[in-house]
Design an enzyme around this catalytic site. Structure first.
Site, PDB file in Angstrom:
ATOM      1  CG  ASP A 177     -23.067   2.934  94.381  1.00  0.00           C
ATOM      2  OD1 ASP A 177     -24.144   2.932  93.743  1.00  0.00           O
ATOM      3  OD2 ASP A 177     -23.030   2.894  95.620  1.00  0.00           O
ATOM      4  CG  HIS A 178     -26.100  -0.016  89.682  1.00  0.00           C
ATOM      5  ND1 HIS A 178     -26.044  -0.719  90.855  1.00  0.00           N
ATOM      6  CD2 HIS A 178     -27.414   0.049  89.348  1.00  0.00           C
ATOM      7  CE1 HIS A 178     -27.271  -1.059  91.208  1.00  0.00           C
ATOM      8  NE2 HIS A 178     -28.127  -0.618  90.314  1.00  0.00           N
ATOM      9  CG  HIS A 240     -26.853   0.969  95.708  1.00  0.00           C
ATOM     10  ND1 HIS A 240     -25.718   1.066  94.939  1.00  0.00           N
ATOM     11  CD2 HIS A 240     -27.279  -0.307  95.587  1.00  0.00           C
ATOM     12  CE1 HIS A 240     -25.482  -0.119  94.359  1.00  0.00           C
ATOM     13  NE2 HIS A 240     -26.418  -0.966  94.747  1.00  0.00           N
TER      14      HIS A 240
HETATM   15  C1  BG6 Z   1     -27.637  -4.190  93.602  1.00  0.00           C
HETATM   16  C2  BG6 Z   1     -28.011  -5.161  94.668  1.00  0.00           C
HETATM   17  O1  BG6 Z   1     -26.474  -3.503  93.963  1.00  0.00           O
HETATM   18  O2  BG6 Z   1     -28.696  -3.265  93.428  1.00  0.00           O
HETATM   19  C3  BG6 Z   1     -29.307  -5.876  94.323  1.00  0.00           C
HETATM   20  O3  BG6 Z   1     -26.976  -6.130  94.836  1.00  0.00           O
HETATM   21  C4  BG6 Z   1     -30.391  -4.869  94.025  1.00  0.00           C
HETATM   22  O4  BG6 Z   1     -29.710  -6.739  95.380  1.00  0.00           O
HETATM   23  C5  BG6 Z   1     -29.908  -3.837  93.017  1.00  0.00           C
HETATM   24  O5  BG6 Z   1     -31.482  -5.575  93.498  1.00  0.00           O
HETATM   25  C6  BG6 Z   1     -30.931  -2.740  92.849  1.00  0.00           C
HETATM   26  O6  BG6 Z   1     -30.560  -1.946  91.762  1.00  0.00           O
HETATM   27  P1  BG6 Z   1     -31.630  -1.168  90.898  1.00  0.00           P
HETATM   28  O7  BG6 Z   1     -30.830  -0.425  89.881  1.00  0.00           O
HETATM   29  O8  BG6 Z   1     -32.535  -2.200  90.289  1.00  0.00           O
HETATM   30  O9  BG6 Z   1     -32.362  -0.284  91.851  1.00  0.00           O
END
Ligand code: BG6
Length: 490
Positions: A177-178, A240
């Protein structure tokens, strides 16, 4: 071990994620001396490429991502390519031979990371073949890194989990989960547990509500095929947003170990008040963007995007009210909202404290501002504390004061990207910032009834928010009926 040795096998090596995030992250680790010289990366994908072509591709990806030329090409010499057919046994046999050779060349002690950066429908097949063909039988450690989406709902997630657990143990599985790799998301825990002035107040006696906004300006881009079957609830909330809720709400862990932290997070997710089908409208709001203007440019509506059903019922915006039914949080709403094509790209957490018990300044001020603690996750990183002070020169008048701490003003340039940190954690065997199966399970169980209702009832008012706005009116109404409002996020 600060310089772990390993072979990294990336499935989906010609895909978008590998190009934009993984190769640049590996490069950064290499540059910073965090990788031992003894590592190799094997790119696996369908199209036929030679090692040289692949190395060129990796080099270009890194150069594009970092906007600089690589002068030293020893980095890309660690990259190998293996053309591959997911279902073909022979492909796995050849890969196995290649890994054995590289293991000798690079003295990687049989340590292997299998990174699945590709279409989720193949996750199960790949992991079971890795085992049946003997690729997981190694003298060193083996780890599986798996990208989202982890299932489409609880049932499919569970099925996938059963499949991969036949080849990898829970402690060998790193579910990405980045958001957990973001600097300020990791900071939530530190802010809470290392400051005497916050932790005593961090409960339903002093906090009135918490608001988490993650807004994007982008639309679905070229991901219509995936997104139209997913929607914002699955794409952002199940993972997230709920992870941020868990970090904000968890009890102090006994120690900062992976197990202790994860088990506290799981408890929060289990304490989420379940939402039944007929309560969905009361707690959740869905939106879909129409045409509008974002960053000064006219954009099309969601239903006009590529690979999106022109009558799509898919939500591109979600706002929700979550209740955590435990001693600490009873009565405190956690409001979340996230969406595409909103006013700005921003992720912020606003902790609103309760009002002082009595307003001594009511004669001279309509209202004292509540204290807010704002945690800025992105694009700016930092903390702002909103207080009230005396208005100088005036008798007994208050004025809002902001104490600002900007994290990326201080070490922004050196702040590693989420993927870089997560890859490094995985190499070192630290799974803290990855999601345990129990967290995934609890979040799907919470989200499922909402998507069931949304899928089975057509949203008659879609599109219901203009691109470039902060979502549908109902999102504001959700807080207004509790006597709150969304705090501005800039
Ligand atoms: C991803 C989603 O997990 O997270 C995308 O699949 C989204 O749709 C992205 O744009 C958002 O990540 P960040 O790091 O740009 O907030």
């Amino acid at each position: 071990n600060m310089n772990p040795k390993s072979l990294i096998v990336i499935f989906g090596a010609t895909g978008d994620l590998a190009k934009r995030k993984l190769f640049p992250s590996i490069y950064q680790l290499y540059e910073k001396g965090k990788l031992s010289e003894e590592f190799a990366v094997v790119g696996v994908a369908r199209r036929p490429l030679s090692n040289d072509e692949f190395r060129n591709y990796v080099r270009q990806s890194v150069e594009n991502a970092l906007r600089q030329e690589l002068s030293d090409l020893s980095f890309v010499s660690h990259f190998y390519y293996h053309p591959f057919d997911v279902t073909d046994i022979a492909s796995y046999q050849q890969l196995k031979t290649l890994l054995a050779q590289l293991d000798e060349t690079y003295h990687t002690d049989g340590n292997r990371i299998f990174y699945l950066a590709m279409a989720p429908e193949f996750f199960g097949t790949i992991t079971s073949r890795l085992k049946s063909e003997g690729l997981t039988a190694t003298n060193g450690w083996k780890r599986l890194v798996i990208e989202k989406p982890f299932g489409h709902d609880f049932r499919s997630a569970q099925q996938l989990n059963v499949e991969i657990r036949q080849s990898f143990a829970e402690h060998e599985i790193y579910r990405i989960d980045h958001y957990l790799g973001k600097e300020m998301v990791q900071n939530i825990e530190v802010i809470r547990f290392s400051n005497a002035i916050f932790e005593p107040l961090w409960n339903n006696r002093f906090i009135s509500n918490i608001q988490i906004t993650s807004s994007e300006t982008l639309g679905v881009e070229d991901r219509g095929r995936y997104y139209d079957h997913s929607g914002a609830l699955r794409d952002m909330v199940q993972n997230h947003m709920l992870q941020m809720v868990a970090l904000l709400a968890m009890e102090p862990p006994i120690k900062l170990t992976t197990d202790d932290i994860r088990s506290e997070k799981v408890k929060v997710l289990r304490a989420l008040r379940p939402i039944s089908h007929d309560e969905v409208d009361q707690y959740f709001v869905r939106g879909q963007y129409g045409r509008g203007i974002v960053n000064g440019k006219e954009v099309i509506s969601y239903r006009e995007e590529n690979n999106v059903d022109p009558n799509s019922n898919t939500e591109t915006f979600v706002a929700g009210k979550l209740m955590i039914d435990n001693f600490r949080w009873a009565g405190v709403p956690f409001y979340i909202r996230t969406g595409k094509r909103m006013t700005e790209k921003s992720t912020k957490i606003v902790v609103q404290f309760k009002d002082v018990p009595m307003n001594l300044y009511y004669r001279t001020n309509e209202k004292i501002q509540p204290n807010l603690l704002i945690i800025h996750i992105q694009p700016d990183e930092g903390i702002t504390l909103h207080l009230n002070g005396k208005k100088s020169g005036e008798n007994m008048k208050t004025t809002p004061i902001e104490l600002d701490y900007c994290n990326n003003c201080i070490d922004g340039i050196n702040t590693p990207e989420a993927y870089e940190k997560l890859l490094y954690d995985c190499m070192r065997g630290d799974a803290t910032n990855f999601t345990h199966w129990d967290e995934v399970a609890a979040s799907w169980q919470f989200v499922d009834p909402i998507s069931e209702v949304w899928e089975s009832t057509k949203a008659a008012d879609f599109p219901n928010y203009e691109a470039g706005s902060m979502g549908p009116k109902a999102s504001d109404a959700l807080l207004e009926k509790d006597g709150f409002r969304w705090w501005p996020i800039h």
